[in-house]
Design an enzyme around this catalytic site. Structure first.
Site, PDB file in Angstrom:
ATOM      1  N   GLU A   1       0.668  37.038 -51.969  1.00 54.78           N
ATOM      2  CA  GLU A   1       1.989  37.292 -52.539  1.00 54.78           C
ATOM      3  C   GLU A   1       2.908  37.899 -51.486  1.00 54.78           C
ATOM      4  O   GLU A   1       4.090  37.587 -51.418  1.00 54.78           O
ATOM      5  CB  GLU A   1       1.877  38.223 -53.755  1.00 54.78           C
ATOM      6  CG  GLU A   1       3.150  38.248 -54.616  1.00 54.78           C
ATOM      7  CD  GLU A   1       4.191  39.257 -54.176  1.00 54.78           C
ATOM      8  OE1 GLU A   1       5.347  39.142 -54.600  1.00 54.78           O
ATOM      9  OE2 GLU A   1       3.872  40.170 -53.390  1.00 54.78           O
TER      10      GLU A   1
ATOM     11  N   ASP B   1      -3.289  41.295 -52.613  1.00 51.04           N
ATOM     12  CA  ASP B   1      -2.969  41.607 -51.215  1.00 51.04           C
ATOM     13  C   ASP B   1      -1.915  42.714 -51.159  1.00 51.04           C
ATOM     14  O   ASP B   1      -1.177  42.932 -52.118  1.00 51.04           O
ATOM     15  CB  ASP B   1      -2.494  40.357 -50.460  1.00 51.04           C
ATOM     16  CG  ASP B   1      -1.265  39.706 -51.063  1.00 51.04           C
ATOM     17  OD1 ASP B   1      -1.075  39.790 -52.293  1.00 51.04           O
ATOM     18  OD2 ASP B   1      -0.463  39.114 -50.308  1.00 51.04           O
TER      19      ASP B   1
HETATM   20 ZN    ZN Z   1       4.162  43.307 -55.369  1.00 55.06          ZN
END
Ligand code: ZN
Length: 489
Positions: free
Chosen positions: A165, A101
């Site tokens: 993340e 992501d």
């Molecule tokens: Zn990163």
């Protein structure tokens, strides 16, 4: 004249060929091409829809013999992706983790389409080029080389393309809690340290992160009398809070150097010109408190160096007042603490109380989200204590040694462990005793670092190729069977 013309035409033809050749070389660099494809799949988080990345990687890797597994999260379109290159099982797997992501973009600030993966002047541009699709491309391409060459392996190598993340709750903590068997390993690579370039393109140093700073929040609540604003009284809540915040802003925490930070600063001393090199030496080895303090002041003008040498406090929310003619009875401020691993939370709270010197202000642990939500303080404390107890990853492991050795060989520059100034998702493994080494595996200029999460994010094609070569050699060193030979062609 005729001859000269012919010669000129010949030179032009050679130049054209060279130019065509070089731009074609850029386009045909397999890692750059892979990165281009990854950038074109929009995985901006939120919403963090990365199933497209998983499908693309599955299509690329399955025909090469990788074992593929996609782990769906409770959010549709958000998945973790695993590709396992099988070894003979003699040793535990090595894991290569990279999040798929990316953060959003401010389109107006880009001179190219941030989702085109455009190649220009030897760079691939696009959101995620550095963070972290560049790593995903390097890890994937290094593994593709091993698979194509059919190198016999003494352990599995697992590629993990992670969800969530940058934001969200289904990142690696969730993955490790629910699917640890799939990602269990002897050691892992993840994002973290840097291969920093000099202005002439040579490499200045390579840092490998072995620990991350810890994030925590506290809420300061000041109390006063609620009254009509036409009749002010001393010590109203907002003024008390403002004074407390100002005391904190003017306060400098003590320098505390982890062993990785000492090594990092000594490496900086080695690669920096005077007087900076002496200042780094002073901070690590100085015995005269005044000189150490002066060196610290100079070095700490760099926010990054300041951040790795000490605990830091930064105000992030203010919340007070509800009417234009009322002095409110309370005022709240939220402070983000970035703390060194091993910090005791009660000691920090006592230190902050000592700075503020106002017993009327409540200081409590907070969640860091919307300040109006109620915090579960005991749960926050438990979480902090768990994270703070995580030990930095050791540097005497096979994987660290291989990475340091291959980094040195590739870039002819010193390699040092490093404390990462922010948090990463490495904690999911580190807290289970598995060492994680952080590296963005491509040489990068300092100027380009500020493009990370910013505009015109880019990574050099040559750097991607160098990084792939380095990671490929690391994997050969830690995973090829002794009968496999060098595997180089
Ligand atoms: Zn990163």
């Amino acid at each position: 004249m005729g001859k000269l013309k012919q010669f000129a035409r010949c030179v032009l033809a050679v130049l054209a060929l060279a130019e065509g050749g070089s731009s074609q070389a850029n386009l045909t660099d397999p890692t750059a091409e892979l990165l281009q494809q990854l950038i074109r799949i929009d995985s901006v988080n939120p919403p963090g829809n990365d199933v497209g990345i998983a499908e693309f990687l599955a299509k690329t890797l399955a025909p090469l013999g990788f074992q593929i597994e996609t782990i769906p999260t409770p959010v549709p379109g958000k998945v973790h992706f695993l590709a396992r290159l099988k070894g003979n099982g003699a040793n535990k797997p090595i894991l290569l983790a990279a999040h798929a992501d990316v953060v959003g973009v401010e389109r107006a600030g880009w001179h190219v389409d941030p989702f085109s993966g455009q190649e220009e002047d030897g760079y691939v541009y696009g959101r995620g080029a550095i963070d972290n699709k560049g790593s995903l491309a390097v890890f994937t391409e290094a593994l593709i080389r091993l698979a194509k060459q059919k190198i016999p392996l003494e352990r599995d190598i697992i590629l993990l393309s992670e969800a969530d993340e940058e934001s969200g709750r289904y990142g690696t903590d969730w993955l490790a809690e629910n699917y640890f068997k799939e990602i269990d390993c002897t050691a892992a690579l993840n994002e973290g340290g840097w291969i920093i370039e000099n202005s002439d393109g040579s490499v200045r140093y390579m840092s490998i992160s072995t620990a991350d700073k810890i994030s925590a929040w506290i809420k300061l609540t000041a109390h006063g009398t609620t009254t009509h604003s036409s009749l002010p009284v001393p010590n109203d809540a907002i003024s008390q809070l403002a004074k407390a915040l100002s005391e904190l802003a003017n306060y400098r925490t003590k320098v505390h150097l982890l062993s990785s930070t000492r090594q990092f600063l000594l490496t900086m001393a080695q690669v920096s010109p005077a007087p900076r090199s002496e200042e780094f030496q002073q901070v690590v080895n100085g015995s005269d408190a005044r000189q150490v303090e002066a060196a610290d002041r100079e070095i700490s003008k760099d926010p990054l160096l300041n951040a790795i040498m000490r605990n830091t406090f930064a105000p992030v929310f203010l919340n007070a007042g509800f009417r234009g003619n009322v002095i409110p009875g309370s005022a709240e401020g939220t402070i983000n603490l970035r703390l060194l691993p091993g910090t005791n939370i009660d000691e920090i709270l006592a230190e902050i109380r000592g700075v503020i010197r106002n017993p009327g202000i409540d200081i409590t642990l907070a969640g860091g989200g919307d300040p109006s939500t109620k915090d579960d303080v005991p749960a926050l404390r438990k979480h902090f204590e768990e994270i703070s107890a995580v030990q930095p990853s050791a540097t005497d492991t096979e994987l660290y040694r291989a990475l340091a050795l291959q980094g040195q060989a590739a870039f002819h520059a010193p390699v040092t462990p490093y404390l990462f100034q922010a948090g990463t998702d490495a904690a999911a493994w580190r807290k289970r005793g598995i060492p994680v080494y952080g590296i963005y595996p491509y040489p990068i200029a300092l100027e380009d670092l500020s493009r990370m999460h910013g505009n015109d994010e880019r990574v050099r094609v040559r750097s991607l190729a160098q990084g792939t070569e380095m990671i490929y050699k690391v994997l050969l060193q830690v995973a090829a069977t002794s009968s496999a030979g060098t595997g180089q062609n």
